[in-house]
Design a protein around this motif. Sequence first.
Motif, PDB file in Angstrom:
ATOM      1  N   VAL A 182     -31.591  54.997  57.610  1.00  0.00           N
ATOM      2  CA  VAL A 182     -30.185  54.731  57.608  1.00  0.00           C
ATOM      3  C   VAL A 182     -29.827  55.216  55.907  1.00  0.00           C
ATOM      4  N   VAL A 183     -29.161  56.021  55.791  1.00  0.00           N
ATOM      5  CA  VAL A 183     -28.505  56.295  54.424  1.00  0.00           C
ATOM      6  C   VAL A 183     -27.124  55.744  54.388  1.00  0.00           C
ATOM      7  N   VAL A 184     -26.799  55.217  53.044  1.00  0.00           N
ATOM      8  CA  VAL A 184     -25.843  54.495  52.921  1.00  0.00           C
ATOM      9  C   VAL A 184     -25.222  54.977  51.491  1.00  0.00           C
ATOM     10  N   SER A 185     -23.951  55.625  51.475  1.00  0.00           N
ATOM     11  CA  SER A 185     -23.450  56.127  50.069  1.00  0.00           C
ATOM     12  C   SER A 185     -22.051  56.051  50.132  1.00  0.00           C
ATOM     13  N   ARG A 194     -20.583  44.240  56.429  1.00  0.00           N
ATOM     14  CA  ARG A 194     -19.995  43.674  58.039  1.00  0.00           C
ATOM     15  C   ARG A 194     -20.041  44.880  58.737  1.00  0.00           C
ATOM     16  N   LYS A 195     -19.493  46.048  58.417  1.00  0.00           N
ATOM     17  CA  LYS A 195     -19.376  47.409  59.522  1.00  0.00           C
ATOM     18  C   LYS A 195     -20.805  47.807  59.626  1.00  0.00           C
ATOM     19  N   LEU A 196     -21.639  47.837  58.725  1.00  0.00           N
ATOM     20  CA  LEU A 196     -23.189  48.450  58.840  1.00  0.00           C
ATOM     21  C   LEU A 196     -23.996  47.519  59.752  1.00  0.00           C
ATOM     22  N   MET A 197     -23.956  46.129  59.557  1.00  0.00           N
ATOM     23  CA  MET A 197     -24.993  45.436  60.180  1.00  0.00           C
ATOM     24  C   MET A 197     -24.942  45.521  61.770  1.00  0.00           C
ATOM     25  N   PRO A 198     -23.725  45.757  62.489  1.00  0.00           N
ATOM     26  CA  PRO A 198     -23.823  45.780  63.926  1.00  0.00           C
ATOM     27  C   PRO A 198     -24.717  47.401  64.234  1.00  0.00           C
ATOM     28  N   LEU A 199     -24.673  48.313  63.335  1.00  0.00           N
ATOM     29  CA  LEU A 199     -25.203  49.316  63.542  1.00  0.00           C
ATOM     30  C   LEU A 199     -26.898  49.531  63.550  1.00  0.00           C
ATOM     31  N   LEU A 200     -27.498  48.539  62.625  1.00  0.00           N
ATOM     32  CA  LEU A 200     -28.890  48.495  62.271  1.00  0.00           C
ATOM     33  C   LEU A 200     -29.814  48.280  63.623  1.00  0.00           C
ATOM     34  N   ARG A 201     -30.809  48.958  63.411  1.00  0.00           N
ATOM     35  CA  ARG A 201     -32.011  48.615  64.395  1.00  0.00           C
ATOM     36  C   ARG A 201     -33.102  47.514  63.518  1.00  0.00           C
ATOM     37  N   PRO A 202     -33.830  47.004  64.192  1.00  0.00           N
ATOM     38  CA  PRO A 202     -34.880  46.158  63.498  1.00  0.00           C
ATOM     39  C   PRO A 202     -35.533  46.927  62.610  1.00  0.00           C
ATOM     40  N   ASP A 203     -36.215  48.182  62.868  1.00  0.00           N
ATOM     41  CA  ASP A 203     -37.206  48.464  62.330  1.00  0.00           C
ATOM     42  C   ASP A 203     -36.495  49.757  61.198  1.00  0.00           C
ATOM     43  N   ASP A 204     -35.240  49.838  61.064  1.00  0.00           N
ATOM     44  CA  ASP A 204     -34.667  51.041  60.292  1.00  0.00           C
ATOM     45  C   ASP A 204     -35.109  50.745  58.972  1.00  0.00           C
ATOM     46  N   ARG A 262     -36.400  46.678  55.517  1.00  0.00           N
ATOM     47  CA  ARG A 262     -36.592  47.166  54.039  1.00  0.00           C
ATOM     48  C   ARG A 262     -35.576  48.296  53.722  1.00  0.00           C
ATOM     49  N   ILE A 263     -35.080  47.759  52.257  1.00  0.00           N
ATOM     50  CA  ILE A 263     -33.851  48.352  51.906  1.00  0.00           C
ATOM     51  C   ILE A 263     -34.250  49.058  50.503  1.00  0.00           C
ATOM     52  N   GLY A 264     -34.050  50.127  50.265  1.00  0.00           N
ATOM     53  CA  GLY A 264     -34.347  50.683  48.978  1.00  0.00           C
ATOM     54  C   GLY A 264     -33.031  51.346  48.325  1.00  0.00           C
ATOM     55  N   PHE A 265     -32.964  51.483  46.929  1.00  0.00           N
ATOM     56  CA  PHE A 265     -31.835  51.529  46.114  1.00  0.00           C
ATOM     57  C   PHE A 265     -32.220  52.698  45.204  1.00  0.00           C
ATOM     58  N   PHE A 266     -31.175  53.774  45.149  1.00  0.00           N
ATOM     59  CA  PHE A 266     -31.581  54.760  44.050  1.00  0.00           C
ATOM     60  C   PHE A 266     -30.372  55.071  43.308  1.00  0.00           C
ATOM     61  N   LEU A 267     -30.558  54.796  41.903  1.00  0.00           N
ATOM     62  CA  LEU A 267     -29.602  54.910  41.037  1.00  0.00           C
ATOM     63  C   LEU A 267     -29.609  56.450  40.509  1.00  0.00           C
ATOM     64  N   HIS A 268     -28.473  57.143  40.702  1.00  0.00           N
ATOM     65  CA  HIS A 268     -28.334  58.539  40.346  1.00  0.00           C
ATOM     66  C   HIS A 268     -27.839  58.780  38.921  1.00  0.00           C
ATOM     67  N   ILE A 269     -27.310  57.829  38.445  1.00  0.00           N
ATOM     68  CA  ILE A 269     -26.855  57.768  37.213  1.00  0.00           C
ATOM     69  C   ILE A 269     -27.687  57.170  36.088  1.00  0.00           C
ATOM     70  N   PRO A 270     -27.451  57.319  34.442  1.00  0.00           N
ATOM     71  CA  PRO A 270     -28.605  56.427  33.769  1.00  0.00           C
ATOM     72  C   PRO A 270     -28.388  55.031  34.031  1.00  0.00           C
ATOM     73  N   MET A 271     -29.489  54.316  33.566  1.00  0.00           N
ATOM     74  CA  MET A 271     -29.450  52.790  33.370  1.00  0.00           C
ATOM     75  C   MET A 271     -29.465  52.717  31.793  1.00  0.00           C
TER      76      MET A 271
END
Length: 465
Positions: free
Chosen positions: A5-8, A119-129, A153-162
Amino acid sequence: MSRLVVVSNRTADPRKTAAGGLAVAVRESLQQTGGLWFGWSGKIRSETDAAAGQPDVRVQTTGSVTLATLDLDQRDYDTYYLGYANDVLWPVFHYRLDLANFDVRFAAGYRRVNQLFARKLMPLLRPDDLIWVHDYHLIPLAAELRAMGCTNRIGFFLHIPMPPPLIMAAIPEHEWLMRSLFAYDLVGFQAEADVTHFAHYVESEAQAHRLEPGRLRAFQRTLRVGAYPIGIDVDEFAGLAQGKEGREMFARMREEYSRRRLLIGVDRLDYSKGLPQRVHAFRELLAQYPENHNSATLIQIASPSREDVGAYDDLRRQMDSLCGEINGDYGELDWMPVRYIHRNVARKRLPGLYRASRVALVTPLRDGMNLVAKEFIAAQDPADPGMLVLSRFAGAAEQLTDALLVNPYDAQGTAQAIQRALTMPLDERINRHTRLTQRIREHDVHWWCASFLEALEHSGQEHDS
């Protein structure tokens, strides 16, 4: 295999050849693994619809990928996107505190939209996503999902500088933002310098402990962090250079500029890209090295970007003025030193333009990665390659050390590097290009996707409170 599941902030049709770096990267990830792509549709709801309640999620299947999108209210767009994302986070993360607007309404809108996404994403998720969240628009999304009971498991990627700790600390909500990152299992950055800045922040501001390389503990949570420099699909982009539009562009440029040596810059019109500084450096090249008169031509493409933000209007006027001045002072009847183009150029044409250019100027004042640098390398003729002049402040500089690295604030030094690129012997250009090509192949977009997702799958997050 778990569904991805990609969220952007925005979504796009993954079957189409996209123009932006994030869109290309997400498309590659989803085409390899399939799954769900969730984000804003890019549309603004009418006042009537906004008064009727929260927006509905529209779901459609595009090939093997499911797209789920929702519209935003005008108020949310103004505060979340224009306000906090682009008037606070973007300038601060690019070290431009002077351009930041710390309006408290922006922070409230940013939180509100991240809560809406959750809130809108949560109902679309499956347990092993496996959930992969992208970029500065959605820093607190995992914290909102966790508050709703999400254990994926949730990962985050920052595309801009830190930014460094003292710059980050200028944001009034900086502690909340950084605490939010500890709701993820894995946080990825573009460069090792970004990892260092983040680690120094949480050590100084939150008394974080380094448990081992790549693992930090703070806010009673343990987080895995690492550098995952984003890449391109080298074979795909090289193939575009051999495609019909790529070959036509190459032939047209070679014919039209048969007596010139082309320099190319391709950017969004953004103050982080160092466009005025680049034009000043080109002017310095003409002043220091008059042999380039009637010879060197800079083609600068500056695609429209965030035109409803005031700082970009100022930048556009500045670029119009600078380019006009150079052409007025140095131009001849049959030679225009700068060809400034303020519109989008089709991605399929870019490889031909890159291949026809002797030098690429990729000189941002600060950039997370900058994929134009890698695309230029991929498009070159290995037997007669052009040379890359690259800002040391681009994330790509950590990898592409065989480019000519410059300080974009130093106009004279940059002009000297451009002159060196224009006069570099063929054998040196070939040797440098060979090493640069090896680097972009080692860390291409497939490596980026696979390495991040593998790390996410094996990350050990302690979900204690």
